[in-house]
Scaffold this active site. Structure first.
Site, PDB file in Angstrom:
ATOM      1  CG  HIS A   1      30.958  -4.871  55.254  1.00  0.00           C
ATOM      2  ND1 HIS A   1      30.650  -4.166  54.113  1.00  0.00           N
ATOM      3  CD2 HIS A   1      32.203  -4.469  55.623  1.00  0.00           C
ATOM      4  CE1 HIS A   1      31.661  -3.386  53.786  1.00  0.00           C
ATOM      5  NE2 HIS A   1      32.615  -3.549  54.691  1.00  0.00           N
TER       6      HIS A   1
ATOM      7  CD  GLU B   1      27.067  -5.355  53.598  1.00  0.00           C
ATOM      8  OE1 GLU B   1      28.115  -4.960  53.051  1.00  0.00           O
ATOM      9  OE2 GLU B   1      26.566  -4.798  54.591  1.00  0.00           O
TER      10      GLU B   1
ATOM     11  CB  CYS C   1      32.362  -0.098  55.647  1.00  0.00           C
ATOM     12  SG  CYS C   1      34.089  -0.531  55.864  1.00  0.00           S
TER      13      CYS C   1
END
Length: 701
Positions: free
Chosen positions: A626, A628, A475
């Site tokens: 993102h 994750e 990001c």
């Protein structure tokens, strides 16, 4: 005869609620009929006899498929409420996730709901130091990090309505009042707020969260905060009423408490747990299980004392001490007979032993504790004082390290300590931060908000690029990687070193034709006032909450010659979760690609830059999304896996094998459950929220 449209059911089946639309009230009830089922002989002409006689005759209407009836005849929804006492942050989220994992390993479909008593509508506007990271769901919901635990443990995809807040409930009730739904009545906490909570829970518990889109059978509900908090009282009252609505065999309360052990005496104290259970009972809820958290394993005498003074059986007192990995928690619960207890308490049609899923967790926990080789990653961010601010990032790194049998050594570096200003103010911190960065095997720059610390992140990115260190920017990390490349490779420099903006002017002398071309480009940028990182015009910059580009979006690969595309299995596109308000200016991308910084992924319209890769570098990748948030213990995120592979020097071999682990490594993983060979894995941590941002041209990113 009873007009009920149900077909004839053999083998002692029973009428199903809601499937007798043609029968008058009271005629077809959800219970068996006849002496064979222990109901005695019905009176002649009674509705029960008429219903039974029709049941025993061939149906006059088309029958339902057998599978459909089996699905309808599933046992009613079971609710497991997890409350906490003594202190907050005691581990309710991990306990709730572990319970769900155990029940899922028994073949049940499990969903989860988190209740946060704060008045905020969602977690999107919190500081990371308040509640940790903000977890983002597929539908764009910005929620508490505990929902990230649920998704990772249970491998499910939740929705924003799985996170209930006081703000959402009150907003829902007030909107109904404005609409006139309460017909002029006085709207009160009881019954209107409590009824809204119960209605929300029952409706959301039915929403499918697995890939098979089947309705869940178990709903694990975590009530945030501690028993006795004034803001949580309406929710406690709602569940006091709900336990009777759901019936005892369908509702279970688990209370998580603390057993402290003061250093002065070394004795484990039970009084906090006794007081917490007493407060819970005073509010109308009685715990079925008491989960005691402690630093060290609890003695049997302490268990018996809690059992006696808290009015539960010794088998209903569960101990969970601090362990090296959260993967161990479901195993501790299973070893203390929690499956057998749930089977009896909730009448669950399951075996006493878990399936292969929990065995995989056992192997994973054993492997984690015997990892030898270490891979160090430097996380350069702003919110390094609280590890929960980067909980999902840590988990994604841990999952990837575990997949390649390495133990993760995550070094948190405050990006402000890498800046020149820190060297003048505190040279010790400055040199310690740079020492960590230099010795790391890989560098990660996650998201963030605001201008503070961006210069330090730029220094870290420059170090990774010039020293050929594996790098992943997420990001804001990707946006800053573009800014760093513009400054140091395209020789674009901001008018002020602390403001990362374009228009930019050249800071170098004109030595050749290429420098003259760069000057022309820079002057053109100045005249057209183009910014390198821009805001997205379709999003309202006024309100802060819920106005970013949120949720799962599709990213299309532009080329087949992409490292990240190969890591994703050579897919043409990927779908990942986003949370950002700014983006790289697409009108300037050609300037970067000519110098080797490739934009290999974009959105479906081709206007939004999503992935960057640097040529002639072991691993220099930036992603606008993102990844994750989608990482799972047994399915690591490809961008994070690539970072770990590059940091351990095995990325090229992995890609040459078609993105498959080596046979030797697979053998080590498969034999990890036995005590033969010690191998490696990472370790988990706390959990909470995160934010992102950088300032380019005085704007917040």
């Amino acid at each position: 005869a009873c007009p009920c449209p149900l077909p004839r059911l053999r083998s002692g089946a029973r009428y199903l609620p809601g499937l007798c639309p043609l029968s008058p009230p009271g005629r077809c009830r959800p219970r068996p009929a006849g002496r064979a089922l222990g109901l005695g002989t019905p009176a002649a002409g009674s509705p029960r006899l008429r219903c039974r006689l029709w049941w025993e005759q061939p149906p006059l209407t088309p029958t339902f498929p057998a599978q459909g009836l089996c699905m309808c005849a599933d046992f009613p929804m079971k609710y497991i409420l997890v409350t906490g006492g003594v202190i907050s942050g005691i581990g309710k989220g991990i306990i709730a996730s572990s319970i769900g994992t155990i029940l899922k390993s028994c073949g049940l479909r499990v969903t989860a709901i988190k209740i946060d008593p704060y008045i905020n509508i969602d977690a999107g506007t919190f500081s990371p130091y308040e509640h940790g990271e903000v977890f983002v769901l597929n539908d764009g919901g910005e929620v508490d990090l505990d929902l990230g635990n649920y998704e990772r443990f249970l491998d499910i995809n939740l929705y924003k309505d799985n996170n209930i807040t006081t703000g959402k409930i009150y907003q829902h009730v007030i909107n109904k009042e404005r609409h006139g739904d309460y017909l002029g009545k006085t709207v009160q906490v009881v019954p209107h707020i409590t009824d809204a909570v119960q209605e929300w829970v029952m409706n959301q518990a039915k929403v499918p969260v697995d890939d098979d889109k089947k309705e869940p059978q178990i709903c694990v509900i975590e009530l945030g905060g501690t028993i006795g908090d004034i803001e949580g009282m309406p929710f406690v009252e709602a569940f006091r009423q709900f336990q009777f609505k759901a019936r005892r065999e369908n509702f279970c309360n688990i209370h998580v408490s603390l057993v402290p052990q003061p250093n002065a005496t070394g004795e484990q104290k039970t009084k906090p747990t006794q007081n917490s259970v007493r407060a819970l009972r005073g509010l109308g809820l009685s715990p079925d299980l008491i989960v005691c958290r402690s630093a060290k394993p609890i003695e049997m005498a302490v268990k018996e004392k809690i059992s006696m003074f808290c009015h539960v059986e010794p088998e209903q007192v569960i101990f969970i001490h601090d362990v090296s990995s959260t993967y161990r928690v479901p195993i501790l619960l299973e070893e203390q007979g929690i499956i057998k207890y749930f089977k009896q308490r909730l009448n669950l049609p399951i075996d006493d032993q878990p399936s292969d899923l929990l065995m995989k967790w056992k192997k994973m926990a054993c492997r984690y504790e015997r990892l030898l080789k270490v891979c160090s990653i430097a996380l350069v961010g702003k919110y390094t004082k609280l590890s929960d601010c980067y909980a999902s990032v840590f988990k994604a790194l841990e999952h990837s390290a575990l997949a390649i049998n390495y133990k993760l050594d995550l070094m948190y570096i405050d990006s402000t300590e890498l800046e020149r200003s820190t060297e003048a103010e505190n040279s010790v911190k400055y040199h310690q931060a740079w020492h960590k960065l230099c010795k790391a095997d890989g560098i990660l720059v996650p998201g963030g908000f605001g201008i503070r610390g961006t210069e330090g992140k730029l220094q870290a990115i420059s170090w990774a690029r010039t020293k050929k260190k594996p790098f992943l920017g997420v990001c804001l990390g990707m946006q800053l990687a573009v800014v760093e490349f513009a400054r140091n490779c395209l020789n674009w420099e901001g008018s002020e070193c602390s403001i990362l903006t374009v228009p930019m002017v050249l800071s170098c002398s004109l030595d050749g034709l290429w420098d003259i071309l760069e000057l022309i480009i820079s002057l053109w940028l100045m005249l057209h006032d183009l910014t390198l990182v821009i805001d997205m015009p379709e999003h309202n910059p006024g309100d802060m909450g819920g106005t970013m580009r949120l949720g799962k979006r599709r990213t299309v690969f532009k080329t087949e010659n992409s490292v990240l595309r190969k890591l994703y299995g050579d897919e043409m596109f990927v779908e990942e979760r986003h949370r950002h308000r700014y983006e790289v200016n697409p009108e300037l991308t050609h300037c970067f690609e000519e110098k080797g910084l490739k934009f290999v992924g974009h959105d479906t319209e081709g206007n939004r830059m999503e992935i960057i890769e640097l040529e002639n570098h072991p691993y220099f990748v930036g992603v606008q999304f993102h990844p994750e948030f989608s990482s799972r213990p047994m399915k690591p995120s490809p961008p994070y896996l690539g970072l770990l592979l590059a940091a351990t020097g095995t990325l090229n071999a992995y890609l040459q094998r078609g993105c498959k682990l080596s046979p030797r490594l697979l053998h080590c993983i498969s034999t990890a459950g036995s005590p033969a060979k010690p191998e490696l894995e990472p370790e988990p941590l706390g959990q909470k929220r995160k934010v992102r941002g950088a300032v380019l041209g005085g704007r917040q990113h």
